[in-house]
Design a protein around this motif. Sequence first.
Motif, PDB file in Angstrom:
ATOM      1  N   UNK A 282       0.724  -1.218   0.148  1.00 26.57           N
ATOM      2  CA  UNK A 282       0.031  -0.338  -0.109  1.00 26.57           C
ATOM      3  C   UNK A 282       0.629   1.739  -0.453  1.00 26.57           C
ATOM      4  N   UNK A 283       1.732   1.021   0.805  1.00 26.85           N
ATOM      5  CA  UNK A 283       2.683   2.487   0.991  1.00 26.85           C
ATOM      6  C   UNK A 283       3.554   2.753  -0.192  1.00 26.85           C
ATOM      7  N   UNK A 284       4.504   1.489  -1.126  1.00 23.10           N
ATOM      8  CA  UNK A 284       4.612   2.567  -2.628  1.00 23.10           C
ATOM      9  C   UNK A 284       4.047   2.343  -3.416  1.00 23.10           C
ATOM     10  N   UNK A 285       2.448   2.009  -3.418  1.00 22.47           N
ATOM     11  CA  UNK A 285       1.098   2.147  -4.366  1.00 22.47           C
ATOM     12  C   UNK A 285       1.272   3.065  -4.320  1.00 22.47           C
ATOM     13  N   UNK A 286       0.978   4.235  -2.484  1.00 19.82           N
ATOM     14  CA  UNK A 286       1.579   5.224  -2.513  1.00 19.82           C
ATOM     15  C   UNK A 286       1.865   6.193  -3.690  1.00 19.82           C
ATOM     16  N   UNK A 287       3.475   5.580  -3.035  1.00 21.36           N
ATOM     17  CA  UNK A 287       4.350   6.294  -4.255  1.00 21.36           C
ATOM     18  C   UNK A 287       4.134   7.094  -5.546  1.00 21.36           C
ATOM     19  N   UNK A 288       3.477   5.620  -6.270  1.00 28.21           N
ATOM     20  CA  UNK A 288       3.116   5.467  -7.240  1.00 28.21           C
ATOM     21  C   UNK A 288       1.700   6.784  -8.271  1.00 28.21           C
ATOM     22  N   UNK A 289       1.378   6.450  -6.564  1.00 31.14           N
ATOM     23  CA  UNK A 289      -0.243   7.101  -7.186  1.00 31.14           C
ATOM     24  C   UNK A 289       0.645   8.402  -6.877  1.00 31.14           C
ATOM     25  N   UNK A 290       1.253   9.250  -5.969  1.00 31.30           N
ATOM     26  CA  UNK A 290       1.535  10.273  -6.047  1.00 31.30           C
ATOM     27  C   UNK A 290       2.266  11.107  -6.783  1.00 31.30           C
ATOM     28  N   UNK A 291       3.030  10.215  -7.598  1.00 32.19           N
ATOM     29  CA  UNK A 291       3.797  10.582  -8.570  1.00 32.19           C
ATOM     30  C   UNK A 291       3.060  10.441  -9.995  1.00 32.19           C
ATOM     31  N   UNK A 292       1.601  10.358 -10.500  1.00 35.28           N
ATOM     32  CA  UNK A 292       1.022   9.881 -11.317  1.00 35.28           C
ATOM     33  C   UNK A 292       0.057  11.384 -11.252  1.00 35.28           C
ATOM     34  N   UNK A 293       0.013  11.637 -10.313  1.00 31.14           N
ATOM     35  CA  UNK A 293      -1.094  12.844  -9.625  1.00 31.14           C
ATOM     36  C   UNK A 293       0.192  13.699 -10.600  1.00 31.14           C
ATOM     37  N   UNK A 294       1.235  13.990  -9.792  1.00 34.94           N
ATOM     38  CA  UNK A 294       1.656  14.868 -10.392  1.00 34.94           C
ATOM     39  C   UNK A 294       1.936  14.560 -10.977  1.00 34.94           C
ATOM     40  N   UNK A 295       2.049  13.895 -12.683  1.00 35.44           N
ATOM     41  CA  UNK A 295       2.136  13.909 -14.225  1.00 35.44           C
ATOM     42  C   UNK A 295       2.011  14.482 -14.919  1.00 35.44           C
ATOM     43  N   UNK A 296      -0.110  14.181 -13.891  1.00 34.29           N
ATOM     44  CA  UNK A 296      -0.777  14.598 -14.917  1.00 34.29           C
ATOM     45  C   UNK A 296      -1.030  15.722 -15.295  1.00 34.29           C
ATOM     46  N   UNK A 297      -0.223  16.803 -13.550  1.00 34.35           N
ATOM     47  CA  UNK A 297      -0.319  17.683 -13.194  1.00 34.35           C
ATOM     48  C   UNK A 297       0.587  18.556 -13.923  1.00 34.35           C
ATOM     49  N   UNK A 298       1.614  18.288 -14.817  1.00 36.05           N
ATOM     50  CA  UNK A 298       2.730  18.909 -15.747  1.00 36.05           C
ATOM     51  C   UNK A 298       2.037  18.159 -16.554  1.00 36.05           C
ATOM     52  N   UNK A 299       1.075  17.627 -16.997  1.00 31.41           N
ATOM     53  CA  UNK A 299       0.910  17.465 -18.972  1.00 31.41           C
ATOM     54  C   UNK A 299      -0.147  18.390 -18.741  1.00 31.41           C
ATOM     55  N   UNK A 300      -0.768  19.105 -18.200  1.00 31.89           N
ATOM     56  CA  UNK A 300      -1.963  20.396 -18.223  1.00 31.89           C
ATOM     57  C   UNK A 300      -0.803  21.558 -18.677  1.00 31.89           C
TER      58      UNK A 300
END
Length: 361
Positions: free
Chosen positions: A160-178
Amino acid sequence: MEHKDGVKVFDLSKLQKQPNLPTEFTWPQEDLVNANQEELDAPLIDLERFARGDDRAKAAKLVRTACMSHGFFQVINHGVDASLIQAAHEELDAIFKLPFDKKLSIHRKPGSVAGYSGGHAHRFASKLPWKETFSFIYHENSSEAIVVDYFKSVLGQDFERIGWVYQKYCEALKKVSRVIFELLALSLGVEDGLHYQKYFEDGSSILRCNCYPPCNNPGQALGTGPHCDPTSLTILHQDQVGGLEVFVDEKWQAVRPRTDALVINIGDTFMALSNGNFKSCLHRAVVNSETERKSFAFFMCPKEDKVVRPPEDLVSRDGSRKYTDFTWSDLLEFTQKHYRADNGTLQSFVKRFVSHPKTSI
Ligand SMILES: C=C1C[C@]23C[C@H]1CC[C@H]2[C@]1(C)CCC[C@@](C)(C(=O)O)[C@H]1[C@@H]3C(=O)O
Ligand SMILES: O=C(O)CCC(=O)C(=O)O
Ligand SMILES: [Fe+2]
């Protein structure tokens, strides 16, 4: 080599200790041509300045020139925390150092892009890439953390903890993509500067973690063969080892790793969305005999059934459409069932798509 549900899977942690390369991993000489000695001189765009409104026209011009010729540039000051990127790299060992049995249990299933793969032997019989990958889907959904749920469901509660690292990473990249989609719209001269940003808002993405083990025969193998990503936009972060190369001016040119930069590739679907004005980037990854290399590719895709069509004003300026209407799910199916992605994927897809009724593709 093992079998999983009737398909071949290579154990690269075992193979890397052997002196000889299995023939399945050897590439023809024409694909192994060495990179030019010079490194690629690609534009480096400061996204913070762009978002603030400084030097927008200058950034757009640099991006336009690079994308019209080869579809590649890099961005800095992108807003993704350096500590999050570092955590994403560090946690990768928790996946790639799992025992082979465990890797088999999370193996990518036929028809799915999510899961583990060793050498892609489940998909291809020859010219296998010298890499292990672990991929999962990300899209925004207010009620659930899709990445965390995937990690917990395939790897168990401990992940679960590692899942959160990649969840946050994807959220951050989605923000960059805008911001990047805004930059691309301005570079193309599209009237509605938010056109692509809005178009991709409900899209989904694939985060692919790549691990390239050291290879005793680096002159015969490739980590990832020459290809264009069939997706729309790829946001890549590579570690300090180096190995990514882009085909520019008829030669392979190395991309020097920069910890603070994100690498941006135009993919086939964005080439279609730009009416062919921006080129899908032809790239590959070479391997070396000394050091393991890791990278993250965040592949952005439109919502599966959304029509891929360039904005009207771009088409009327160009005078005609370069490609017919299609959907990402049509192209994805083509690359998974009928065609191995290369620099001719989109042309071949469109040719087949026009001559075959949709149901038989
Ligand atoms: C839709 C997809 C097919 C691939 C994984 C995702 C996004 C990009 C594709 C890929 C990376 C393009 C090059 C060839 C490929 C086989 C690879 O080398 O990994 C690709 C994907 C795949 O099917 O695994
Ligand atoms: O690892 C890299 O630098 C490139 C990876 C890549 O091209 C891909 O995963 O599609
Ligand atoms: Fe790629």
